[in-house]
Design a protein around this motif. Sequence first.
Motif, PDB file in Angstrom:
ATOM      1  N   ILE A 106       3.050 -17.566  12.240  1.00 11.94           N
ATOM      2  CA  ILE A 106       2.138 -16.839  13.139  1.00 11.94           C
ATOM      3  C   ILE A 106       2.654 -16.909  14.572  1.00 11.94           C
ATOM      4  CG2 ILE A 106      -0.211 -16.841  14.096  1.00 11.94           C
ATOM      5  CD1 ILE A 106      -1.241 -17.583  11.360  1.00 11.94           C
TER       6      ILE A 106
ATOM      7  N   PRO B  72       2.895 -16.372  18.827  1.00 13.32           N
ATOM      8  CA  PRO B  72       1.958 -16.682  19.910  1.00 13.32           C
ATOM      9  C   PRO B  72       0.972 -15.523  20.125  1.00 13.32           C
ATOM     10  CG  PRO B  72       4.228 -17.092  20.611  1.00 13.32           C
ATOM     11  CD  PRO B  72       4.303 -16.396  19.289  1.00 13.32           C
ATOM     12  N   PHE B  73      -0.308 -15.843  20.240  1.00 19.94           N
ATOM     13  CA  PHE B  73      -1.312 -14.797  20.457  1.00 19.94           C
ATOM     14  C   PHE B  73      -1.110 -14.127  21.811  1.00 19.94           C
ATOM     15  CE2 PHE B  73      -5.451 -13.495  22.251  1.00 19.94           C
ATOM     16  CZ  PHE B  73      -5.725 -12.467  21.368  1.00 19.94           C
ATOM     17  N   ASN B  74      -1.097 -12.792  21.768  1.00 21.33           N
ATOM     18  CA  ASN B  74      -0.955 -12.008  22.988  1.00 21.33           C
ATOM     19  C   ASN B  74      -1.907 -10.823  22.877  1.00 21.33           C
ATOM     20  OD1 ASN B  74      -0.178 -10.215  25.008  1.00 21.33           O
ATOM     21  ND2 ASN B  74       2.004 -10.687  24.819  1.00 21.33           N
ATOM     22  N   GLU B  75      -2.875 -10.767  23.782  1.00 15.17           N
ATOM     23  CA  GLU B  75      -3.876  -9.697  23.714  1.00 15.17           C
ATOM     24  C   GLU B  75      -3.251  -8.308  23.728  1.00 15.17           C
ATOM     25  OE1 GLU B  75      -6.899 -11.243  26.632  1.00 15.17           O
ATOM     26  OE2 GLU B  75      -8.043  -9.536  25.861  1.00 15.17           O
TER      27      GLU B  75
ATOM     28  N   LYS C 240      -4.884 -23.815  16.695  1.00 12.64           N
ATOM     29  CA  LYS C 240      -5.737 -23.043  17.615  1.00 12.64           C
ATOM     30  C   LYS C 240      -5.210 -21.630  17.772  1.00 12.64           C
ATOM     31  CE  LYS C 240      -9.063 -22.456  20.669  1.00 12.64           C
ATOM     32  NZ  LYS C 240      -8.699 -21.315  21.474  1.00 12.64           N
ATOM     33  N   ASN C 241      -3.890 -21.482  17.861  1.00  8.02           N
ATOM     34  CA  ASN C 241      -3.291 -20.155  18.011  1.00  8.02           C
ATOM     35  C   ASN C 241      -3.626 -19.261  16.809  1.00  8.02           C
ATOM     36  OD1 ASN C 241      -1.334 -18.257  19.332  1.00  8.02           O
ATOM     37  ND2 ASN C 241      -0.199 -18.617  17.430  1.00  8.02           N
TER      38      ASN C 241
ATOM     39  N   LEU D   8      -6.262 -19.545  14.896  1.00  6.56           N
ATOM     40  CA  LEU D   8      -7.693 -19.208  14.982  1.00  6.56           C
ATOM     41  C   LEU D   8      -7.945 -18.180  16.091  1.00  6.56           C
ATOM     42  CD1 LEU D   8      -9.257 -22.753  14.383  1.00  6.56           C
ATOM     43  CD2 LEU D   8      -9.055 -20.853  12.750  1.00  6.56           C
ATOM     44  N   ASP D   9      -7.165 -18.243  17.171  1.00  7.17           N
ATOM     45  CA  ASP D   9      -7.297 -17.236  18.236  1.00  7.17           C
ATOM     46  C   ASP D   9      -6.996 -15.833  17.694  1.00  7.17           C
ATOM     47  OD1 ASP D   9      -8.000 -19.183  20.096  1.00  7.17           O
ATOM     48  OD2 ASP D   9      -5.996 -19.362  20.960  1.00  7.17           O
TER      49      ASP D   9
ATOM     50  N   SER E  55      -9.766 -14.664  15.269  1.00  6.60           N
ATOM     51  CA  SER E  55     -11.060 -14.408  15.914  1.00  6.60           C
ATOM     52  C   SER E  55     -11.198 -12.986  16.454  1.00  6.60           C
ATOM     53  CB  SER E  55     -11.280 -15.403  17.063  1.00  6.60           C
ATOM     54  OG  SER E  55     -10.427 -15.117  18.159  1.00  6.60           O
TER      55      SER E  55
ATOM     56  N   LYS F 263     -15.987 -26.973  16.857  1.00  8.31           N
ATOM     57  CA  LYS F 263     -16.554 -26.182  17.958  1.00  8.31           C
ATOM     58  C   LYS F 263     -15.959 -24.775  17.968  1.00  8.31           C
ATOM     59  CE  LYS F 263     -15.445 -26.455  22.431  1.00  8.31           C
ATOM     60  NZ  LYS F 263     -15.302 -26.930  23.833  1.00  8.31           N
ATOM     61  N   VAL F 264     -14.637 -24.704  17.805  1.00  2.49           N
ATOM     62  CA  VAL F 264     -13.944 -23.410  17.836  1.00  2.49           C
ATOM     63  C   VAL F 264     -14.391 -22.536  16.659  1.00  2.49           C
ATOM     64  CG1 VAL F 264     -11.669 -22.340  17.535  1.00  2.49           C
ATOM     65  CG2 VAL F 264     -11.965 -24.235  19.161  1.00  2.49           C
TER      66      VAL F 264
ATOM     67  N   THR G 134     -17.866 -21.280  17.296  1.00  2.00           N
ATOM     68  CA  THR G 134     -17.854 -20.246  18.333  1.00  2.00           C
ATOM     69  C   THR G 134     -17.422 -18.903  17.752  1.00  2.00           C
ATOM     70  OG1 THR G 134     -17.365 -21.899  20.025  1.00  2.00           O
ATOM     71  CG2 THR G 134     -16.889 -19.607  20.583  1.00  2.00           C
ATOM     72  N   ILE G 135     -16.458 -18.939  16.835  1.00  2.00           N
ATOM     73  CA  ILE G 135     -15.968 -17.698  16.216  1.00  2.00           C
ATOM     74  C   ILE G 135     -17.035 -17.114  15.283  1.00  2.00           C
ATOM     75  CG2 ILE G 135     -14.162 -16.728  14.711  1.00  2.00           C
ATOM     76  CD1 ILE G 135     -12.230 -18.840  15.821  1.00  2.00           C
TER      77      ILE G 135
END
Lengths: 183, 183
Positions: free
Chosen positions: B42, B44-47, B86-87, B89-90, B93, B127-128, B131-132
């Motif tokens: 996976i 790196p998350f990039n919008e 976390k990445n 899950l980002d 999400s 928590k993450v 939140t999702i």
Amino acid sequence: MRILGISGSLRRESHNTRLLRGAGSLLPDGAELEMFDQLGAIPPFNEDEEQQTPPAVAALNAAIAGADAVLVATPEYNASIPGVLKNALDWVSRPVQSTPLLGKPAAVIGASTSLFGAVWAQAETRKVLSTIGARVVDREIPIPQAEEALGPDGLPLDDDARELIEATLTELIELAQRERATA
Amino acid sequence: MRILGISGSLRRESHNTRLLRGAGSLLPDGAELEMFDQLGAIPPFNEDEEQQTPPAVAALNAAIAGADAVLVATPEYNASIPGVLKNALDWVSRPVQSTPLLGKPAAVIGASTSLFGAVWAQAETRKVLSTIGARVVDREIPIPQAEEALGPDGLPLDDDARELIEATLTELIELAQRERATA
């Protein structure tokens, strides 16, 4: 005095990258901001590969080692630190005895498009940096509704927020000067 | 009943991957654990790239959508959730309205080689996930000193810890059955 700026967002038009540049424009004479721009090239941290440092991680290690202080600007994803930013810090933290963050002055600011200004992400980033061994400025700069809050120069339009950033930079530079004096 | 197992560590001999398999062996008849093994692929998350879902992210989305519940086993890096986990899950999400984690039953367990058993990483992961929008089992399974704590089958040698895992799996399955019944 060299301050290394690390934006936790990879987005081209990132509010946090703009905020970081804005903060850089507030630095006093003799201090300058250098941006780290290879965060997106850092691969997923894998302990099995810890011995063969990837080039982008080596670049980040060298940039931190060569800086007097680190300034992180972070967005908030799912109420926490962005995975991209945490992954970079996970790499830099190893080996724990020789991480360039050990004793390094650091501060965290952040902007989000929500109403809360990335306060959870900032808190988690401060905790992580402290755990790694950085000397972290104990201040939070929440910038909510970043689209309206930041001017074209990347600085908050609100005077109070701008003054908070200046106070944070002042503390960061004082920490760095003290480190230099005792080094 | 299909439970998707996600290990937050990419290490080949990861304690958490072993723990996850061990937990899988405790599942009752009719429930089985399927491991997600593409976390390391996976990016790196990039919008900016949110619209072009990378293949490994699409695989994770599909695996979560096809599962009745998710079981995460996480190590702890620098007092928090691993950046790699976390990445992932980002990515998952987004978009927030249609993430496959919305309403999905989930539980978090974890092992660390330290004395604290990854409790901070587990708390942050819960928590993450909450939140999702996941329905998260409110239990923590700290497995400290993983090298000595886990047997060759990936299960804790300590009976109490093993019973805690069983209780967590029971709650997770009950949640999933309730979701199924109301779906």
